[in-house]
Design an enzyme around this catalytic site. Structure first.
Site, PDB file in Angstrom:
ATOM      1  N   GLU A  62     -18.150   0.796 -19.269  1.00 51.01           N
ATOM      2  CA  GLU A  62     -17.589   1.757 -20.429  1.00 51.01           C
ATOM      3  C   GLU A  62     -16.258   1.489 -21.007  1.00 51.01           C
ATOM      4  O   GLU A  62     -16.139   1.833 -22.216  1.00 51.01           O
ATOM      5  CB  GLU A  62     -16.906   3.200 -19.422  1.00 51.01           C
ATOM      6  CG  GLU A  62     -17.893   3.723 -18.878  1.00 51.01           C
ATOM      7  CD  GLU A  62     -17.266   4.750 -17.792  1.00 51.01           C
ATOM      8  OE1 GLU A  62     -16.946   5.825 -18.055  1.00 51.01           O
ATOM      9  OE2 GLU A  62     -16.726   4.405 -16.815  1.00 51.01           O
ATOM     10  N   GLY A  75     -21.390   1.415 -10.891  1.00 51.26           N
ATOM     11  CA  GLY A  75     -22.960   1.356 -10.226  1.00 51.26           C
ATOM     12  C   GLY A  75     -23.118   0.078  -9.764  1.00 51.26           C
ATOM     13  O   GLY A  75     -23.488   0.033  -8.414  1.00 51.26           O
TER      14      GLY A  75
END
Ligand code: FAD
Ligand code: FES
Ligand code: FES
Length: 1327
Positions: free
Chosen positions: A1258, A1079
């Site tokens: 992540e 992102g």
């Protein structure tokens, strides 16, 4: 008839303002009242059952007797407003605000980076604030206690704890090596001091009210229920006689959840004010009497005081109670719940009743008839009518006798995690010896969690009277107990063999404890024969006795300082606070459901399938329509456009494929009306075959969602021919619930013109919501604007699903013409939305005795649920990532997604990597066990060493991976600690330590080029201020903060000039979901591009007036008609994968890391303590080290939850049982490793990304597996010692149940085992 005068006026204060409610509704709780009635939305809804702490407020009450004001934290969701008469409530808004004055608690939480999504932050603030009101300089234990009832899914707690620690007396500074390295993520000099004298005063009016002798009974009549507040004891007894069935609401922590979750209904409630008789604390010669209305927190203090004053031998029962009171629930619940409520509730899991019953406590009862005492014994706890309270009686106090000289009392408890978790099994045990001997005169044992009520082992105890306390007795006692307390294989709550084992393991602990105490006593008392006879416990076995203590986590975070030459105003690379940090902490940050009620707004609630696979025969809504406030019922027939996809419908038509599938939705005037109406919708079904839940069954039925994905290199069959050894194994990895603190929610507002619609939704992918709403309504996308201000945690769970909720709400909005609000309850959210895919992996590995792996074949199956969703992509990622950090020349990796009748599983942080790679690492651990080598040696031996190609032929350099590994070994002093752990294990039989270090190569991004694009829109206004919009969503990961850092760096203006308003499909269209860790990378490049375009336009102006200010230049640009608005675009990374050829360049880059964790396990209970974790992560040049460290820590703790405590339970009919924070344990502050260090690898660069930074959203998740492998290492040590096979089927999570059962011993051997064919289990394993 009442004998006292009445009032129906409820008076309390909120944040210093008086509230008078005439005829308040007893069914309204404080959380609803604050949020909806008086519009204080800082207090959040997270679970509605007291289990998450998001709704924490401070309650203050004046005690006219002590003339003191008592402040305590409470969960507003369990506080009926009617119980608040005379109380002062402080919410986060009353603590401080940006508009007026930020409180030091709020400031420090934000500046220490203790907020990410910010949804838990107001609750955290209130817990900390209340702590400081009572203890301005809290001790570490007080801090742990204060935060234990507040869950945070984002931060990993470390920075929250750190913010509270700043109020404690200073600890000495940590000196750290390395000139350019920095260990401070905030500057303490910036903090305002805490000045307790500045806190608001308690309202004097409430003091006057409390002291007013002329009180009147309060009667509050709501639409369905009546609430009485008696003001004298006589009045209370009179009311109880008149309404014998009415609950006496004290803390409401038992009554409240029964109403909410079990559908109980009570037309009348009685809730007494403070009566001295019910708050009594009396110490007599023989015991302690505690008033039934004392809160459990007060009971804890009372017991602690008695323990400090009385001789040890008298306080055995008190010590046992105190031990359990430390871990029972969170502090909010302990402050609300009362002793009386606890005893009378007689929960089967009650932590206090087993101890009270063995400690021979008695209940002092009162009624209009007078007083009497009954024993708190097995009969009372079993609910026997002859031993119970009469309906008109109340419990006034509990008498707990002192223990005696030759008496021992102990308490035991094992839960999924240390604190704030309901116990699996608990026990109270007491033995009395004949004076000066080891002969049992009296013995009582009671267990909780092994039946529908507390179970007393009376018969077994009787059979052991007169016996000596020795090993023979122990064996016999275990046998008797297992016979008497028999737990059927199908028992509620499952874990049957574990529970049986715990019963005898606790007994063994008690046996040892008593043996030790007895020897001491006998030695002191005489040289009697018994003293000689009493067995000595060898030092190795003493470890059975120690309980794990919870300590406040601490740690060091190390990152690379920016170049000293970097201009001060340039924020890139600096640990800038989250842009919304202060707003999170003050409650001013607006989440979707904080948007004020819109004119004519209606509420929607969903009706879901109760069958796993069935045909829908009929839907009858007539009863629902008859209820007040119900406006409409939305079914598939109401959808004007497409009802989702053919194989994934928004609203079910004809057939349901899982329990929890949405069938229809009720629209009503209030949320309560809508929810009540859903229960009245009658759906008839006809069950269909097959019904598949498990991966095993799916394989049997050939039930798959998509074709197999496969990668292969080398010649695996040939390689297996030429190895020293071959091992085959299986790994089961359970699923995971996202448990974002903000449940799914949407607000759809239809506009009056042109079919326009505004959709406010908590999503990671607004463009997908927009598209889905558009196709569902058959209205073009340009008329639908989707807005996302911020999301209270997503973790992948808000990528796909929000579109479904947005679209169904939109159908309701269009059909009714009203705005529609849809907010899922926690239990519905958990039921309806899927989570991480459970996985079953098989491996076959061929290796040399040196540990070199020559051939590896891994086959994985994931449980995809009933529709495709992201399962194919997850399978692809899983297969692509399975090799992790290892170069294995002959390698075959396969993956398949199973179709089952469960809710569809979906994206979740790590996207298959955390589950799949556990198979790879388990296989390595098994190889190490076979070779007799430490696992880290086998890892090292097989790791990529030089520039190489992955199995899918993508070239990469493993140099940063090796650096992370070596630094982690070094920073954690791995080898020295491995030796120490081995030494510890030699000396301790019942406790074992384990240590593990795990390498990681994590690929970021999507495996498709079209997903790597982003756009931004930057406006400069004529006052010089800058508005940035981009395609990323703020989920707590700090993307907006990073984007402004980029804009500030590019435009060379301070961040204070900049603002981001929201993410909207109207400003930046066609966005990609904020996911896959990229992102900030891709949107950062788009923002950079827009800023560079603007700067280029400004260049001539700047050149002309180099000494001008930013504002001068902007004004000049405007004058010269230069556009001050620009779109930036990033075409993204190329990424592709050719599955036919099994090659590609699917990922733009890798994040490398390594983590080392050390744990200690209790072989008798399966509990573990996390001693230390060290993480080294290659973040390259972090854009913002505070945010990146926060992502690493938060992901690690979430991963640790996946691998240790987060366990989903499904019924054999496919119903998810675990639907609340009580039933599903995400890590709390007490689960964080005691020492938790994170370092960002210095001097690392990547040319590809913005400013050479890396996306870290992540990757940290998988590093949580270092805790799993440390536990496995400790279990292996125990098994080695017990001559059991060292490699065993790896099952994640490594729950206490699994650890205990793996540490097989004579206790696991002695329990009865059931033939699985003879009973229906409570739950089924789906992995
Ligand atoms: C989130 C959460 C976590 C929890 N964790 C644990 C845990 O780990 N271990 C554990 O043991 N328990 C746990 N509990 C249960 C908790 O201990 C009980 O709910 C609590 O003690 C009940 O007390 P109360 O004052 O809230 O009772 P209430 O809900 O007010 O009342 C409960 C019942 O007691 C009756 N009653 C209350 N007082 C009297 C009286 N004086 N005379 C006659 N009848 C009376 C009421 O009529 C009602 O039927 C947890 C509860 C929650 C909500
Ligand atoms: S919402 Fe009240 S504790 Fe979770
Ligand atoms: S910051 Fe705590 S839940 Fe998100």
């Amino acid at each position: 008839m009442p004998s006292v005068s009445n009032s129906d006026e409820l008076i309390f204060f909120v944040n210093g303002r008086k509230v008078i409610e005439k005829s308040p509704d007893p069914e309204v709780n404080l959380l609803f009242y604050l949020r909806k009635k008086i519009r204080l939305t800082g207090t959040k809804y997270g679970c509605g059952g007291g289990g998450c702490g998001a709704c924490t407020v401070m309650v203050s009450r004046y005690d006219p007797k002590s003339k003191k004001i008592h402040h305590y934290p409470a969960t507003a969701c369990l506080v009926p407003i009617c119980s608040l008469h005379g109380a002062a409530i402080t919410t986060v808004e009353g603590v401080g605000s940006i508009r007026k004055r930020i409180h030091p608690v709020q400031e420090r939480l934000a500046k220490c980076h203790g907020t990410q999504c910010g949804f838990c932050s107001p609750g955290m603030v209130m817990s900390i604030y209340t702590l400081l009101r009572n203890h301005p300089e809290p001790t570490p234990d007080q801090i742990t206690e204060a935060l234990g009832g507040n869950l945070c899914r984002c931060t990993g707690y470390r920075p929250i704890v750190e913010s509270v620690k700043t109020f404690s007396p200073r600890s000495p500074c940590v000196v750290f090596r390395g000139v350019q390295m920095c260990t401070k993520l905030y500057d303490e000099d910036e903090f305002q001091p805490l000045d307790p004298s500045q806190e608001p005063i308690f309202p004097p009016e409430l003091i006057r009210m409390a002291e007013d002798p002329d009180k009147r009974r309060l009667t509050f009549r709501g639409p369905r229920t009546t609430w009485f507040v008696p003001v004298t004891l006589e009045d209370l007894l009179e009311l109880k006689a008149s309404y014998p069935k009415a609950p006496l609401v004290m803390g409401n922590t038992s009554v409240g959840p029964s109403i909410k979750f079990k559908g109980e209904f009570h037309p009348v409630f009685i809730s007494p004010l403070r009566f001295p008789e019910l708050h009594l604390v009396k110490n007599t010669e023989n015991g302690l009497t505690i008033g039934a209305c004392c809160s459990l927190a007060q009971v804890k203090d009372i017991l602690a005081e008695s323990i400090s004053e009385l001789p040890e031998e008298k306080t055995q029962t008190y010590r046992a109670l105190l031990k359990h009171l430390r871990s029972l629930a969170g502090q909010q619940i302990r402050n609300m719940a009362t002793l009386g409520g606890h005893v009378i509730s007689r929960h089967c899991y009650s932590d206090l009743n087993p101890i009270l019953s063995v400690g021979k406590a008695a209940l002092n009862l009162l009624s209009e008839e007078g007083a009497r005492q009954i024993p708190l014994d097995g009969s009372f706890l079993a609910g026997s009518a002859s031993a119970d309270l009469k309906p008109e009686e109340i419990l006034a106090s509990v008498y707990i006798p002192h223990s005696r000289k030759w008496e021992f009392v102990s308490a035991f408890r094992q839960a999924q995690c240390h604190h704030n978790a309901l116990p699996d099994v608990n026990a109270g045990m007491r033995v009395l010896f004949s004076e000066g001997t080891d002969t049992i005169e009296d013995l009582s044992i009671a267990f909780g969690g092994v039946g529908p009520a507390t179970v007393s082992a009376h018969r077994s105890c009787q059979q052991l009277l007169g016996r000596h306390w020795n090993a023979l007795l122990l064996d016999e006692a275990c046998r008797h107990l297992l016979e008497e307390v028999s737990l059927p294989g199908s028992a509620l709550g499952g874990k049957v063999e574990f529970k049986r084992t715990l019963m005898v393991s606790f007994l063994f602990k008690f046996y040892l404890e008593v043996l030790q105490g007895l020897r001491r006593k006998l030695k002191l008392s005489s040289e009697s024969a018994d003293s000689q006879r009493s067995p000595v416990i060898a030092d190795r076995f003493l470890s059975a006795l120690e309980d794990f203590q919870v300590t406040l986590p601490q740690g060091v975070q190390t990152y690379q300082r920016v170049d000293p030459r970097q201009p001060l105003q340039d924020p890139v690379g600096r640990p800038i606070m989250h842009l919304s940090g202060l707003k999170h902490a003050t409650g001013e940050a607006t989440f979707c459901d904080d948007i004020p009620r819109v004119d004519e707004e209606l509420f929607m609630a969903l009706v879901t399938s109760t069958r796993a696979h069935a045909r829908i025969i009929s839907i009858d809504s007539s009863e629902a329509f008859a209820l007040p406030g119900v406006v409409d019922v939305i079914t598939a027939e109401d959808i004007p456009g497409a009802n989702g996809a053919d194989d994934d419908k928004l609203l079910a038509v004809d057939e349901v494929l899982c329990v929890g599938q949405i069938i229809c939705a009720v629209v009503a005037e209030t949320d309560v009306q809508a929810k009540r109406a859903t229960e009245k919708i009658k759906i008839t079904y006809e069950d269909l075959e097959p019904v598949i839940f498990t991966i095993e069954d799916a394989i049997k039925h050939n039930s798959f969602l998509c074709p197999e994905k496969k990668l292969e290199q080398g010649n695996i069959e040939e390689a297996f021919e030429n190895v020293d050894q071959i091992v085959e194994g299986e790994v089961h990895v359970g699923g995971q619930e996202h448990f974002y603190m903000e449940t799914q929610r949407a607000l759809v507002i239809p506009k009056t013109e042109d079919q326009e619609l505004d959709v406010y939704v908590s999503t990671q992918d607004p463009a997908h919501v927009q598209k889905t709403v558009s196709s569902t309504l058959n209205i073009p996308s340009n008329k639908i604007t989707c807005h996302v201000k911020r999301v209270g945690g997503g973790f992948g769970g808000k990528v796909g699903r929000p579109a479904v909720f947005g679209a169904i709400a939109a159908v309701g909005a269009v059909k009714t013409g009203h705005p529609i609000r849809l907010v899922l309850d926690r239990e519905d959210d958990m039921l309806i939305t899927g989570g991480r895919h459970p996985l079953f992996g098989k491996y076959k590995v061929g290796f040399m005795n040196s540990g070199r792996i020559k051939a590896l074949d891994i086959e994985c199956y994931i449980n995809g649920g009933c529709t495709l969703d992201d399962s194919e992509l997850v399978t692809e990622f899983l297969v692509l990532k399975l090799e992790n950090a290892y170069k294995i020349r002959n390698l075959r990796l396969r993956g398949r997604a199973c179709m089952t009748n469960l809710p569809s599983n979906t994206a979740f942080r790590g996207f298959g990597f955390p589950q799949g790679t556990l198979v790879t690492e388990s296989c390595i651990t098994a190889v190490a066990a076979k070779c007799g080598l430490p696992p880290e040696k086998v890892r090292e031996k097989n790791m990529y060493k030089t520039i190489d190609k992955t199995i899918y032929k993508q070239a990469f350099s493993p140099e940063p991976l090796i650096r992370c590994w070596n630094e982690c070994l070094d920073k954690s002093s791995f080898h020295a600690r491995r030796t120490q752990a081995e030494e510890f294990n030699r000396k301790n039989y019942w406790k074992k330590r384990g240590i593990a270090i795990i390498p990681m190569k994590f690929s970021v991004g999507f495996a498709a080029t079209s997903y790597h694009q982003a756009a931004a829109l930057v406006h400069i206004y004529t006052d010089g201020s800058v508005l940035v919009a981009h395609g990323g969503n703020e989920l707590g990961q700090g993307i907006h903060t990073k984007m402004l850092q980029v804009a500030s760096h590019e435009l060379k203006v301070p961040m204070s000039y900049m603002h981001i308003c929201e993410t909207s499909t109207a400003t930046v269209p066609n966005t990609i979901a904020t996911a896959a860790s990229v992102g900030a990378d891709v949107n950062g490049r788009a923002v950079q591009n827009a800023c560079q375009i603007l700067l280029k336009r400004l260049e001539p102006i700047v050149k002309k007036n180099p000494d001008g200010t930013w504002r001068d230049w902007i004004e000049a640009a405007f004058e010269q008609r230069i556009s001050l608005s620009a779109t930036g675009y990033f075409r993204g990374y190329k990424a592709f994968m050719d599955w036919e050829k099994q090659e590609g360049d699917p990922f733009p880059y890798y994040v490398y890391g390594a983590a080392c964790s050390e744990v200690e396990i209790d072989c008798l209970t399966g509990a573990h303590k996390k001693i230390r974790t060290d993480i080294v992560m290659d973040a390259c040049c972090s854009l913002n080290p505070a945010i990146d460290v926060g992502q690493i820590e938060g992901a690690f703790i979430q991963g640790m939850g996946l691998y240790t405590t987060e366990e989903l339970h499904y019924s054999p009919e496919g119903v998810l049982y675990s639907r609340s924070p009580e039933e599903y344990k995400i890590p709390s502050v007490t689960d964080v490793p005691q020492q938790f260090n994170v370092s960002l690898l210095p001097n690392s660069e990547t040319p590809l990304t913005i400013y050479s930074s890396k996306g870290l959203g992540e990757s940290g998740m998988f590093l949580g597996s270092s805790v799993f492998f440390a536990i496995a290492d400790a279990v292996a040590a125990a098994r080695r010692e017990r001559d059991l096979a060292e490699d065993f089927t790896a099952q994640s999570p490594a729950t206490p149940e699994r650890v205990r059962m793996a540490c097989a011993d004579r206790f696991t051997d002695m329990i009865p085992r059931d033939d699985p064919k003879t009973f229906k289990p409570w739950s089924i394993p789906i992995a």
